[in-house]
Design a protein around this motif. Structure first.
Motif, PDB file in Angstrom:
ATOM      1  N   LEU A  54       0.800  -1.105  -0.041  1.00 37.83           N
ATOM      2  CA  LEU A  54       0.173  -0.190   0.004  1.00 37.83           C
ATOM      3  C   LEU A  54       0.750   1.301   0.029  1.00 37.83           C
ATOM      4  O   LEU A  54       0.528   2.237  -0.773  1.00 37.83           O
ATOM      5  N   LEU A  55       1.817   1.298   0.830  1.00 37.42           N
ATOM      6  CA  LEU A  55       2.784   2.656   0.755  1.00 37.42           C
ATOM      7  C   LEU A  55       3.412   2.805  -0.644  1.00 37.42           C
ATOM      8  O   LEU A  55       3.587   3.776  -1.218  1.00 37.42           O
ATOM      9  N   ASP A  56       3.816   1.704  -1.272  1.00 36.15           N
ATOM     10  CA  ASP A  56       4.363   1.837  -2.503  1.00 36.15           C
ATOM     11  C   ASP A  56       3.447   2.389  -3.397  1.00 36.15           C
ATOM     12  O   ASP A  56       3.574   3.041  -4.352  1.00 36.15           O
ATOM     13  N   LYS A  57       2.051   1.804  -3.630  1.00 32.83           N
ATOM     14  CA  LYS A  57       0.978   2.548  -4.231  1.00 32.83           C
ATOM     15  C   LYS A  57       0.805   3.935  -4.179  1.00 32.83           C
ATOM     16  O   LYS A  57       0.495   4.515  -5.072  1.00 32.83           O
ATOM     17  N   ILE A  58       0.715   4.013  -2.670  1.00 29.41           N
ATOM     18  CA  ILE A  58       0.642   5.697  -2.349  1.00 29.41           C
ATOM     19  C   ILE A  58       1.681   6.509  -3.008  1.00 29.41           C
ATOM     20  O   ILE A  58       1.634   7.479  -3.291  1.00 29.41           O
ATOM     21  N   ARG A  59       2.884   6.364  -2.891  1.00 26.04           N
ATOM     22  CA  ARG A  59       4.165   6.881  -3.127  1.00 26.04           C
ATOM     23  C   ARG A  59       4.108   6.706  -4.761  1.00 26.04           C
ATOM     24  O   ARG A  59       4.342   8.243  -5.109  1.00 26.04           O
ATOM     25  N   LYS A  60       3.702   5.879  -5.463  1.00 27.87           N
ATOM     26  CA  LYS A  60       3.844   5.965  -7.045  1.00 27.87           C
ATOM     27  C   LYS A  60       2.658   7.008  -7.404  1.00 27.87           C
ATOM     28  O   LYS A  60       2.811   7.853  -8.231  1.00 27.87           O
ATOM     29  N   ASN A  61       1.567   7.089  -6.904  1.00 24.08           N
ATOM     30  CA  ASN A  61       0.414   7.983  -7.106  1.00 24.08           C
ATOM     31  C   ASN A  61       0.699   9.560  -6.590  1.00 24.08           C
ATOM     32  O   ASN A  61      -0.168  10.467  -6.912  1.00 24.08           O
ATOM     33  N   ASN A  62       1.414   9.615  -5.595  1.00 20.97           N
ATOM     34  CA  ASN A  62       1.451  10.810  -4.950  1.00 20.97           C
ATOM     35  C   ASN A  62       3.135  11.032  -4.470  1.00 20.97           C
ATOM     36  O   ASN A  62       3.364  10.979  -3.484  1.00 20.97           O
ATOM     37  N   PRO A  63       3.906  11.157  -5.530  1.00 19.84           N
ATOM     38  CA  PRO A  63       5.306  11.112  -5.279  1.00 19.84           C
ATOM     39  C   PRO A  63       5.958  12.278  -4.479  1.00 19.84           C
ATOM     40  O   PRO A  63       7.031  11.913  -3.817  1.00 19.84           O
ATOM     41  N   ASN A  64       5.244  13.295  -4.175  1.00 21.37           N
ATOM     42  CA  ASN A  64       5.763  14.519  -3.221  1.00 21.37           C
ATOM     43  C   ASN A  64       5.294  14.354  -1.830  1.00 21.37           C
ATOM     44  O   ASN A  64       5.408  15.301  -1.041  1.00 21.37           O
ATOM     45  N   ALA A  65       4.127  13.669  -1.736  1.00 19.23           N
ATOM     46  CA  ALA A  65       3.450  13.457  -0.363  1.00 19.23           C
ATOM     47  C   ALA A  65       4.271  12.998   0.807  1.00 19.23           C
ATOM     48  O   ALA A  65       4.804  11.653   0.627  1.00 19.23           O
ATOM     49  N   LYS A  66       4.102  13.568   1.856  1.00 19.66           N
ATOM     50  CA  LYS A  66       4.312  12.839   3.116  1.00 19.66           C
ATOM     51  C   LYS A  66       3.477  11.879   3.397  1.00 19.66           C
ATOM     52  O   LYS A  66       2.096  12.182   3.081  1.00 19.66           O
ATOM     53  N   ILE A  67       3.686  10.638   4.229  1.00 21.98           N
ATOM     54  CA  ILE A  67       2.733   9.809   4.496  1.00 21.98           C
ATOM     55  C   ILE A  67       2.696   9.397   5.990  1.00 21.98           C
ATOM     56  O   ILE A  67       3.862   9.384   6.563  1.00 21.98           O
ATOM     57  N   ILE A  68       1.438   9.533   6.645  1.00 22.65           N
ATOM     58  CA  ILE A  68       1.248   9.021   7.998  1.00 22.65           C
ATOM     59  C   ILE A  68       0.481   8.003   8.109  1.00 22.65           C
ATOM     60  O   ILE A  68      -0.675   7.958   7.640  1.00 22.65           O
ATOM     61  N   TRP A  69       0.802   6.963   8.564  1.00 20.82           N
ATOM     62  CA  TRP A  69       0.164   5.638   9.049  1.00 20.82           C
ATOM     63  C   TRP A  69      -0.183   5.939  10.300  1.00 20.82           C
ATOM     64  O   TRP A  69       0.669   5.700  11.435  1.00 20.82           O
TER      65      TRP A  69
END
Length: 181
Positions: A54-69
């Motif tokens: 899921l993190l890989d998919k998020i990064r692929k589609n939102n390359p500049n976004a930070k992510i908080i789980w």
């Protein structure tokens, strides 16, 4: 396929894992009932692989976004034979993914299970949200302000809240004690 390019967020928040924990917990209980040993290592590996996917998919589609789980508002999950809970499995997977990819972190949401079905109740949700908003602001470097600036430690009363109808609720950070008038 969805086109993510017209709008890119600064931040993506993921609050998943509770129902996945329920599946693992049910599998564990079935193994115990059957008198067999539960394979925590395989369960943990599958759980963490799903987090990474899921993190890989998020990064692929939102390359500049930070992510908080974030995880934990309904508890921190089943405890494995090494003393780790499924929330720790997620936290560790996010940390390992972050070492390679960057821009991700984990937030352990305090439990607030006084609502129906073990969900947070309204006042607990308010304070969980305020604590999380503060964390987001710090993580993102954004200004944070609130009309209720009190801070709290695990286990202490954080607010006696009075509703418009005059009823009050005492909200505690560990939710082992809870009063309603």
């Amino acid at each position: 396929a969805h086109d993510f390019s017209p709008w890119q967020p600064d931040l993506v928040v993921v609050n998943l894992g509770t129902n996945d924990n329920t599946v693992v917990n049910n599998q564990y209980n079935a193994a115990v009932k059957a008198g067999t040993e539960f394979d925590f290592a395989t369960a943990k590996s599958k759980y963490q692989a799903s987090v990474v996917t899921l993190l890989d998919k998020i990064r692929k589609n939102n390359p500049n976004a930070k992510i908080i789980w974030t995880y934990g508002a309904m508890g921190y999950g089943l405890t494995d034979n090494e003393g780790n809970q499924t929330g720790d499995w997620i936290k560790d997977a996010v940390a390992v993914w972050n070492e390679t990819n960057g821009g991700a972190t984990f937030y352990h949401m305090p439990a607030s299970q006084n609502g129906g079905g073990g969900h947070p109740e309204s006042i607990g949700s308010k304070y969980l949200g305020e604590g999380f908003a503060k964390f987001i602001a710090e993580y993102m470097g954004w200004e944070y302000s609130t009309e209720t600036p009190e801070t709290y430690e695990y286990g202490e009363v954080i607010k006696d809240y009075t509703f418009d109808d005059g009823t009050t609720e005492g909200v505690y950070t560990n939710n082992l004690s809870y009063v309603s008038n």
